[in-house]
Scaffold this active site. Structure first.
Site, PDB file in Angstrom:
ATOM      1  N   ASN A 189       0.804  -1.218   0.000  1.00 49.67           N
ATOM      2  CA  ASN A 189       0.000   0.000   0.000  1.00 49.67           C
ATOM      3  C   ASN A 189       0.836   1.267   0.000  1.00 49.67           C
ATOM      4  O   ASN A 189       0.312   2.365   0.138  1.00 49.67           O
ATOM      5  CB  ASN A 189      -0.990   0.006   1.177  1.00 49.67           C
ATOM      6  N   GLU A 407       2.534  13.011  14.510  1.00 50.97           N
ATOM      7  CA  GLU A 407       2.764  11.671  13.968  1.00 50.97           C
ATOM      8  C   GLU A 407       3.263  10.793  15.103  1.00 50.97           C
ATOM      9  O   GLU A 407       4.238  11.128  15.783  1.00 50.97           O
ATOM     10  CB  GLU A 407       3.777  11.702  12.833  1.00 50.97           C
ATOM     11  N   HIS A 475      -5.358  10.475  10.908  1.00 48.46           N
ATOM     12  CA  HIS A 475      -4.938   9.758   9.705  1.00 48.46           C
ATOM     13  C   HIS A 475      -4.423   8.377  10.111  1.00 48.46           C
ATOM     14  O   HIS A 475      -3.929   8.190  11.221  1.00 48.46           O
ATOM     15  CB  HIS A 475      -3.863  10.534   8.957  1.00 48.46           C
ATOM     16  N   GLU A 494      -8.894  10.477   7.911  1.00 46.26           N
ATOM     17  CA  GLU A 494      -8.496   9.975   6.596  1.00 46.26           C
ATOM     18  C   GLU A 494      -9.127   8.593   6.422  1.00 46.26           C
ATOM     19  O   GLU A 494     -10.137   8.439   5.771  1.00 46.26           O
ATOM     20  CB  GLU A 494      -6.980   9.917   6.496  1.00 46.26           C
ATOM     21  N   GLU A 500      -2.845  11.632  -1.393  1.00 47.02           N
ATOM     22  CA  GLU A 500      -1.378  11.600  -1.305  1.00 47.02           C
ATOM     23  C   GLU A 500      -0.771  10.465  -2.116  1.00 47.02           C
ATOM     24  O   GLU A 500       0.364  10.579  -2.606  1.00 47.02           O
ATOM     25  CB  GLU A 500      -0.944  11.479   0.151  1.00 47.02           C
TER      26      GLU A 500
END
Length: 695
Positions: A189, A407, A475, A494, A500
């Protein structure tokens, strides 16, 4: 206004063999009964046509007898419910929540354990969930397997992605149920190794269409303290069975009586538009738990983000990690600098945008992924070239809000330990919204993104953030299941394959965005990051062959077809300045809506949506198609009768094509009323966006 009517309670001596529940319009019907062995089963029909045939219900428990047969019905209760409620942010100003309900009280004859099953019949479909009431014979327990089955009546066309416990960022495949096979999927992915995959396991939401033209969607609502729903496919018998992500030692869920499961939902209609427009998932969630929601607001933003995806810069300040930030050697390519952030703030202020997202501002990016490292980020220490206080002051002077980026690199344990310090740091420095990220394998090690532990985490963060009046955009999270009704500061997520991927992978095929409204978007708003104008990545590097698989006009249309009160103009400021006339639509388009009309829709092919801006006499329309060019004529009867509007049409140029000529577009203006018709020509992989302003 809320209206509840209890109209029937039956005792055990009055129970007939089956219980039938119909929706308010009587078009949808659920039937419950016990088999001769005491197994609970259900069926669903739509306009007298079978949709789900006899399908099992129940559980296997760890170290306890299974709750799958040998039941008796103690009693049943039915009621009707109707209300209208107002979302804090949404696609419509008011949502109608109306259903009929059947509650079946079961007792396991061998050990007297109690289990209730609640069915709700909406005009959009059927929902049901399990209740484990407080009882003497059961307290703490562990779910080994959920036995819920969905037996379909045919080999329906199906839009599916593999049941990867660690990622939902896949391209949809369109096959019959019999053609489901994960071996057909490109399982790389683009952001790391896939999770545990099985040949016939798929994710929900699962969209289907029968040969008779009936649209069916299997999903869930209010996934709380429980793994999200995957499905194991019986390709020979057109059947699915619940599959749950295990924890590190193989257990599915640790529970205590007083628990209610997520709702299992089956939407059904002979009109695809009904699936897209349904608010059934939201309605199955609890009302908002926040008394003061004045601080929750829509945001249109730009950010330091796409330039890293196209290799104009880096998240990391240095190329080699050092424990001491002062020993880091700058690589000269770092994007999140004070000067660059001011550039984005200036651009946002000039064009009326609300916020600027900055990714890569904090230390740790040199080792952020691939190492399964416990502590990568502390969420409070900036790189030497990022002046937190100076940028807070500068953004405030321009009336622009900065958006924080957290993140986690999958280290959820580290994030939860530091969460309050991170939120305090945000508020001390003027940040009211955060984008969280969960790329990589989860820590605690052995947990999956889709397991009970992580579902609890994804629900916990917005709850904790609400105490600080912070909005959350997650996300790499589990797909939302309507919990934004309960925690409206969970403003977006997301949780699917976003824009992206077009920058550095095989990308998203043109049909991708026509499927998302039937799948991912049913559970809540999506931060898809549309608005890429420079379509081909060869613009940045002649050797690159990647591109966005749309036309520029379609990128504009996505602001309407993919709902979110948080919308990013994702491209570089310089590209918007080069195409300033097309950029005007992004500047104009609203984020919060009084009304939404799905004008036409077919999953995998096309969708057209019109929306009315909150509190304004302005409408915006988006129309997109797959790889096939398309012409359509739209009635504009959604406009207010008696008023004239200027329609500004942003559409594909005559020679536009997503692959050969994606940036070709034209803009035309015309005067229209509610009696007018609008003709649109969509290029292959193309679209159109329309603004309607009253004259």
């Amino acid at each position: 206004m809320k209206k509840i009517l209890f109209f029937l309670v039956l005792t055990a001596t009055q129970i007939i063999h089956s219980q039938v529940l119909v929706s308010p319009s009587k078009s949808v019907q659920a039937t419950f009964r016990l088999t001769a062995s005491g197994q609970p089963v259900y069926a669903v029909s739509y306009k007298d046509k079978a949709i789900i045939t006899k399908s099992a219900l129940g559980f296997e428990l760890k170290d306890l007898p299974a709750l799958q047969d040998n039941f008796e019905v103690v009693s049943t209760a039915t009621r009707s419910f109707s209300e209208n409620w107002k979302p804090v942010l949404g696609e419509v100003a008011s949502i109608k929540n109306e259903y009929n309900e059947l509650k079946v009280f079961l007792r396991h004859k061998s050990d007297n354990k109690l289990l209730n099953i609640v069915f709700r019949a909406f005009d959009e479909g059927i929902a049901f969930r399990y209740e484990f009431p407080k009882q003497d014979n059961l307290n703490f327990f562990v779910v080994k397997n959920e036995l819920t089955a969905f037996n379909l009546t045919g080999d329906h066309k199906t839009f599916w992605i593999p049941g990867d416990y660690d990622s939902n960022e896949y391209v949809y495949l369109e096959t019959p149920i019999s053609g489901i096979d994960v071996a057909k999927v490109d399982t790389d992915n683009g952001i790391g190794a896939p999770g545990r995959l099985e040949k016939y396991r798929v994710q929900t939401p699962l969209m289907m269409k029968s040969k008779e033209g009936i649209y069916i969607n299997i999903f869930e609502a209010a996934a709380i303290n429980y793994p999200v729903l995957h499905l194991d496919t019986d390709v020979k018998n057109n059947s699915f069975k619940a599959n749950l992500a295990p924890n590190a030692i193989g257990d599915k869920a640790y529970l205590q009586t007083g628990f209610v499961s997520p709702w299992r939902t089956i939407m059904v209609s002979n009109d695809a538009r009904d699936i897209v427009a349904s608010k059934m998932i939201l309605n199955l969630n609890e009302p908002s738990k926040l008394e003061d929601t004045s601080w929750i607001r829509p945001m249109k933003y730009v950010g330091i983000w796409w330039e890293m995806h196209v290799n104009r810069g880096t998240w990391n300040y240095a190329d080699k990690y050092e424990t001491d930030v002062n020993k880091l050697i700058p690589n000269g390519k770092h994007s999140a600098t004070t000067a660059n952030t001011k550039h984005y703030i200036d651009f946002a202020a000039k064009n009326g945008f609300d916020g600027v997202l900055i990714e890569g501002w904090n230390t740790g990016w040199e080792e952020w992924t691939g190492n399964w490292k416990e502590e990568v980020f502390d969420f409070t220490t900036a790189y030497p070239d990022f002046d937190v206080k100076a940028l807070e002051s500068y953004a405030k002077s321009k009336n622009v809000k900065l958006i924080m980026h957290h993140e986690t690199a999958g280290s959820v344990a580290n994030y939860e330990r530091r969460l309050d310090r991170a939120f305090t740091f945000m508020k001390d420095n003027g940040y009211d919204a955060v984008k969280t990220g969960y790329v990589g394998k989860i820590i605690p090690r052995g947990e999956w993104h889709d397991g009970q532990t992580m579902v609890n985490h994804f629900n916990y963060v917005p709850q904790r953030a609400a105490e600080y009046k912070i909005m959350v955009n997650s996300h790499e999270s589990v797909r939302p299941t309507g919990v934004s009704r309960t925690w409206p500061n969970y403003i977006a997520a997301e949780a699917a394959r976003g824009n992206e991927f077009n920058g550095w992978s095989v990308g998203n095929p043109p049909a991708h965005e026509t499927i998302l409204p039937f799948t991912r978007l049913l559970g809540g708003p999506m931060d898809y990051t549309p608005g890429i104008f420079e379509i081909k990545m060869s613009y940045y590097d002649p050797k690159k062959t990647e591109q966005v698989h749309t036309t520029l006009a379609k990128q504009l249309a996505l602001y309407v077809t993919i709902y979110s009160p948080l919308q990013m103009a994702a491209d570089l400021p310089e590209n918007y300045e080069r195409y300033a006339d097309a950029f005007q639509f992004i500047k104009d388009v609203a984020l919060d809506w009084d009304d939404t009309k799905v004008l036409e829709a077919e999953p995998g092919d096309y969708i057209t949506i019109a929306r009315k801006a909150k509190g304004k006499e302005q409408w915006f329309l988006g129309a997109i198609t797959d790889e096939q060019a398309r012409e359509t004529t739209l009635k504009l009867d959604f406009l207010t009768p008696g008023k004239k509007y200027q329609a500004i049409v942003y559409e594909d140029g005559p020679a536009a094509d997503w692959e050969k000529n994606p940036i070709s577009y034209k803009i035309r203006k015309l005067t229209v009323t509610s009696k007018s018709k609008l003709n649109l020509k969509l290029a292959a992989g193309g679209g159109a966006a329309v603004s309607f302003f009253p004259l």
